[in-house]
Scaffold this motif. Structure first.
Motif, PDB file in Angstrom:
ATOM      1  N   VAL A  97      -1.200   9.741 -13.173  1.00  0.00           N
ATOM      2  CA  VAL A  97      -0.055  11.033 -12.874  1.00  0.00           C
ATOM      3  C   VAL A  97       0.520  11.009 -11.442  1.00  0.00           C
ATOM      4  CG1 VAL A  97       0.180  13.505 -12.590  1.00  0.00           C
ATOM      5  CG2 VAL A  97      -1.219  12.660 -14.547  1.00  0.00           C
ATOM      6  N   MET A  98      -0.431  10.695 -10.386  1.00  0.00           N
ATOM      7  CA  MET A  98       0.271  10.374  -8.966  1.00  0.00           C
ATOM      8  C   MET A  98       1.123   9.271  -8.950  1.00  0.00           C
ATOM      9  SD  MET A  98      -2.116  10.177  -5.487  1.00  0.00           S
ATOM     10  CE  MET A  98      -1.310   9.166  -4.277  1.00  0.00           C
ATOM     11  N   ALA A  99       0.738   8.213  -9.460  1.00  0.00           N
ATOM     12  CA  ALA A  99       1.246   7.028  -9.387  1.00  0.00           C
ATOM     13  C   ALA A  99       2.625   7.215 -10.235  1.00  0.00           C
ATOM     14  CB  ALA A  99       0.773   5.856 -10.113  1.00  0.00           C
ATOM     15  N   ILE A 100       2.814   7.819 -11.316  1.00  0.00           N
ATOM     16  CA  ILE A 100       3.910   8.151 -12.014  1.00  0.00           C
ATOM     17  C   ILE A 100       4.880   8.940 -11.096  1.00  0.00           C
ATOM     18  CG2 ILE A 100       5.227   9.227 -13.761  1.00  0.00           C
ATOM     19  CD1 ILE A 100       2.393   8.256 -15.380  1.00  0.00           C
ATOM     20  N   TYR A 101       4.484  10.049 -10.554  1.00  0.00           N
ATOM     21  CA  TYR A 101       5.246  10.871  -9.717  1.00  0.00           C
ATOM     22  C   TYR A 101       5.750  10.167  -8.370  1.00  0.00           C
ATOM     23  CZ  TYR A 101       4.441  14.830 -12.788  1.00  0.00           C
ATOM     24  OH  TYR A 101       4.321  15.833 -13.859  1.00  0.00           O
ATOM     25  N   TYR A 102       4.843   9.186  -7.939  1.00  0.00           N
ATOM     26  CA  TYR A 102       5.229   8.320  -6.764  1.00  0.00           C
ATOM     27  C   TYR A 102       6.591   7.530  -7.356  1.00  0.00           C
ATOM     28  CZ  TYR A 102       4.966   6.057  -2.424  1.00  0.00           C
ATOM     29  OH  TYR A 102       5.243   5.714  -1.210  1.00  0.00           O
ATOM     30  N   TRP A 103       6.339   6.991  -8.238  1.00  0.00           N
ATOM     31  CA  TRP A 103       7.437   6.141  -9.035  1.00  0.00           C
ATOM     32  C   TRP A 103       8.608   6.836  -9.122  1.00  0.00           C
ATOM     33  CZ3 TRP A 103       7.430   3.912 -14.774  1.00  0.00           C
ATOM     34  CH2 TRP A 103       8.473   2.739 -14.750  1.00  0.00           C
ATOM     35  N   GLN A 104       8.659   8.128  -9.631  1.00  0.00           N
ATOM     36  CA  GLN A 104       9.678   8.860  -9.699  1.00  0.00           C
ATOM     37  C   GLN A 104      10.348   9.553  -8.358  1.00  0.00           C
ATOM     38  OE1 GLN A 104       9.103  13.002 -11.091  1.00  0.00           O
ATOM     39  NE2 GLN A 104      10.729  12.845 -12.191  1.00  0.00           N
ATOM     40  N   GLY A 105       9.535   9.570  -7.343  1.00  0.00           N
ATOM     41  CA  GLY A 105      10.214   9.590  -5.994  1.00  0.00           C
ATOM     42  C   GLY A 105      10.907   8.629  -5.265  1.00  0.00           C
ATOM     43  N   CYS A 141     -17.069  17.104  -5.203  1.00  0.00           N
ATOM     44  CA  CYS A 141     -18.415  16.653  -5.523  1.00  0.00           C
ATOM     45  C   CYS A 141     -18.586  15.046  -5.367  1.00  0.00           C
ATOM     46  CB  CYS A 141     -18.671  16.828  -7.057  1.00  0.00           C
ATOM     47  SG  CYS A 141     -17.420  15.933  -8.243  1.00  0.00           S
ATOM     48  N   MET A 142     -17.494  14.209  -4.981  1.00  0.00           N
ATOM     49  CA  MET A 142     -17.708  12.835  -4.710  1.00  0.00           C
ATOM     50  C   MET A 142     -16.940  12.146  -3.801  1.00  0.00           C
ATOM     51  SD  MET A 142     -15.980   9.900  -7.562  1.00  0.00           S
ATOM     52  CE  MET A 142     -16.797  10.621  -8.859  1.00  0.00           C
ATOM     53  N   ASP A 143     -17.423  11.103  -3.116  1.00  0.00           N
ATOM     54  CA  ASP A 143     -16.888  10.464  -1.774  1.00  0.00           C
ATOM     55  C   ASP A 143     -15.964   9.360  -2.148  1.00  0.00           C
ATOM     56  OD1 ASP A 143     -18.717   8.663  -2.543  1.00  0.00           O
ATOM     57  OD2 ASP A 143     -19.773   8.794  -0.480  1.00  0.00           O
ATOM     58  N   GLU A 144     -15.592   9.337  -3.304  1.00  0.00           N
ATOM     59  CA  GLU A 144     -14.998   7.901  -3.877  1.00  0.00           C
ATOM     60  C   GLU A 144     -13.572   8.067  -2.910  1.00  0.00           C
ATOM     61  OE1 GLU A 144     -13.255   5.485  -7.641  1.00  0.00           O
ATOM     62  OE2 GLU A 144     -13.410   7.850  -7.738  1.00  0.00           O
ATOM     63  N   TYR A 145     -12.798   6.976  -2.451  1.00  0.00           N
ATOM     64  CA  TYR A 145     -11.820   6.833  -1.503  1.00  0.00           C
ATOM     65  C   TYR A 145     -10.903   5.584  -2.326  1.00  0.00           C
ATOM     66  CZ  TYR A 145      -8.786   6.990   2.459  1.00  0.00           C
ATOM     67  OH  TYR A 145      -7.788   7.146   3.331  1.00  0.00           O
ATOM     68  N   MET A 146      -9.671   6.020  -2.816  1.00  0.00           N
ATOM     69  CA  MET A 146      -9.004   5.153  -3.429  1.00  0.00           C
ATOM     70  C   MET A 146      -7.685   4.873  -2.701  1.00  0.00           C
ATOM     71  SD  MET A 146      -7.785   5.522  -7.452  1.00  0.00           S
ATOM     72  CE  MET A 146      -9.297   4.962  -7.998  1.00  0.00           C
ATOM     73  N   THR A 147      -7.432   3.485  -2.809  1.00  0.00           N
ATOM     74  CA  THR A 147      -6.198   3.066  -2.400  1.00  0.00           C
ATOM     75  C   THR A 147      -5.214   2.756  -3.369  1.00  0.00           C
ATOM     76  OG1 THR A 147      -7.319   2.375  -0.188  1.00  0.00           O
ATOM     77  CG2 THR A 147      -4.993   1.521  -0.667  1.00  0.00           C
ATOM     78  N   LEU A 148      -3.977   3.188  -3.436  1.00  0.00           N
ATOM     79  CA  LEU A 148      -3.009   3.008  -4.539  1.00  0.00           C
ATOM     80  C   LEU A 148      -1.766   2.132  -3.780  1.00  0.00           C
ATOM     81  CD1 LEU A 148      -1.512   3.754  -7.127  1.00  0.00           C
ATOM     82  CD2 LEU A 148      -0.388   5.296  -5.787  1.00  0.00           C
ATOM     83  N   TYR A 149      -1.699   0.834  -4.537  1.00  0.00           N
ATOM     84  CA  TYR A 149      -0.522  -0.016  -4.405  1.00  0.00           C
ATOM     85  C   TYR A 149       0.206  -0.264  -5.534  1.00  0.00           C
ATOM     86  CZ  TYR A 149      -4.106  -2.206  -1.191  1.00  0.00           C
ATOM     87  OH  TYR A 149      -5.211  -2.334   0.019  1.00  0.00           O
ATOM     88  N   LEU A 150       1.501  -0.593  -4.954  1.00  0.00           N
ATOM     89  CA  LEU A 150       2.532  -1.078  -5.851  1.00  0.00           C
ATOM     90  C   LEU A 150       2.656  -2.660  -5.762  1.00  0.00           C
ATOM     91  CD1 LEU A 150       5.346  -0.072  -7.111  1.00  0.00           C
ATOM     92  CD2 LEU A 150       6.415  -0.402  -4.803  1.00  0.00           C
ATOM     93  N   ALA A 151       2.725  -2.910  -6.961  1.00  0.00           N
ATOM     94  CA  ALA A 151       2.653  -4.437  -7.320  1.00  0.00           C
ATOM     95  C   ALA A 151       4.123  -4.755  -8.268  1.00  0.00           C
ATOM     96  CB  ALA A 151       1.516  -4.693  -8.109  1.00  0.00           C
ATOM     97  N   LYS A 161       1.029  -1.265   0.085  1.00  0.00           N
ATOM     98  CA  LYS A 161       0.015   0.164  -0.150  1.00  0.00           C
ATOM     99  C   LYS A 161       0.691   1.328   0.093  1.00  0.00           C
ATOM    100  CE  LYS A 161      -3.212   2.457   2.896  1.00  0.00           C
ATOM    101  NZ  LYS A 161      -3.941   2.587   4.129  1.00  0.00           N
ATOM    102  N   LEU A 162       0.565   2.209  -0.901  1.00  0.00           N
ATOM    103  CA  LEU A 162       1.491   3.263  -1.105  1.00  0.00           C
ATOM    104  C   LEU A 162       0.598   4.454  -0.452  1.00  0.00           C
ATOM    105  CD1 LEU A 162       2.915   3.212  -4.680  1.00  0.00           C
ATOM    106  CD2 LEU A 162       3.867   2.449  -2.564  1.00  0.00           C
ATOM    107  N   SER A 163      -0.487   4.755  -0.596  1.00  0.00           N
ATOM    108  CA  SER A 163      -1.372   5.833  -0.318  1.00  0.00           C
ATOM    109  C   SER A 163      -2.806   5.583  -0.237  1.00  0.00           C
ATOM    110  CB  SER A 163      -0.863   7.011  -1.153  1.00  0.00           C
ATOM    111  OG  SER A 163      -1.691   8.220  -0.677  1.00  0.00           O
ATOM    112  N   SER A 164      -3.523   6.404   0.331  1.00  0.00           N
ATOM    113  CA  SER A 164      -5.271   6.464   0.040  1.00  0.00           C
ATOM    114  C   SER A 164      -5.706   7.797  -0.112  1.00  0.00           C
ATOM    115  CB  SER A 164      -5.940   5.802   1.066  1.00  0.00           C
ATOM    116  OG  SER A 164      -5.643   4.235   1.346  1.00  0.00           O
ATOM    117  N   PHE A 165      -6.500   7.931  -0.752  1.00  0.00           N
ATOM    118  CA  PHE A 165      -7.009   9.711  -1.130  1.00  0.00           C
ATOM    119  C   PHE A 165      -8.464   9.589  -1.690  1.00  0.00           C
ATOM    120  CE2 PHE A 165      -4.477   7.565  -4.604  1.00  0.00           C
ATOM    121  CZ  PHE A 165      -5.392   7.755  -5.537  1.00  0.00           C
ATOM    122  N   TYR A 166      -9.009  10.661  -1.579  1.00  0.00           N
ATOM    123  CA  TYR A 166     -10.133  11.132  -2.041  1.00  0.00           C
ATOM    124  C   TYR A 166      -9.883  11.469  -3.434  1.00  0.00           C
ATOM    125  CZ  TYR A 166     -12.380  10.591   2.399  1.00  0.00           C
ATOM    126  OH  TYR A 166     -12.919   9.994   3.738  1.00  0.00           O
TER     127      TYR A 166
END
Length: 184
Positions: free
Chosen positions: A170-178, A117-127, A107-112
């Motif tokens: 975009v967020m995942a790519i910048y995370y990968w760059q970091g 306008c939306m309550d979608e909550y997403m969790t980003l994983y590194l596989a 698990k890398l991060s979770s975010f809205y």
């Protein structure tokens, strides 16, 4: 300073397969009445899937809300098959959409995704440690996906050129760059 708004009334105006839409009348902290249109969406997952040769998996697919084809990382909603487990959903979506399984899922991060306008909550994983699945799960009938892999430099150039516009990607790519800058 007070920020919380108090609902005065609420009505569900649409119930769909993917979303429900609620219209609220709220009282603002200043005492004004305002209308809020809220999209309720199931929790979701997304995967930064990195291959053995250090490339990320992207999916090309049609997106009706913007009437064009996008390049995105694998993603999907947490549903009844997952028993409210984002990790289970990530494993399932990786299988369904890419036909890979991961030796490591972090698990890398979770975010809205769109708090205005939306309550979608997403969790980003590194596989990582990807290998073909032992048993393929059924793919969603309404999805047509074409996979491609790109290096970090290619992905960054695709953001710069506007070829990648999807926020989670975009967020995942910048995370990968970091991660790369930190020697990971």
């Amino acid at each position: 300073m007070q920020f919380e708004e108090k609902p005065v009334s609420s009505k569900t105006v649409f119930e769909g397969h993917l979303i429900d839409v609620e219209v609220q009348q709220v009282r603002t902290p200043q005492g004004n009445i305002a209308q809020r249109e809220i999209v309720h969406h199931a929790p979701a997952v997304a995967l930064l899937a990195i291959t053995a040769d250090d490339q990320m998996i992207l999916e090309k697919q049609w997106r009706s809300p913007i009437a064009k084809t996008t390049l995105e990382i694998p993603a999907g909603k947490v549903d009844s098959r997952d028993e409210d487990s984002a990790k289970h959903a990530a494993i399932r979506e990786l299988n369904e959409e890419t036909r890979y399984q991961a030796d490591q899922l972090k698990k890398l991060s979770s975010f809205y995704t769109s708090v205005g306008c939306m309550d979608e909550y997403m969790t980003l994983y590194l596989a990582t440690g990807l290998r073909p699945v032992d048993k393929e799960l059924p793919q969603d009938q309404d999805e047509q996906l074409v996979l491609q892999t790109v290096t970090l430099d290619q992905a960054l150039a695709m953001i710069d050129s506007g070829e990648i516009e999807d926020a989670k990607t975009v967020m995942a790519i910048y995370y990968w760059q970091g991660m790369k800058k930190n020697g990971q």
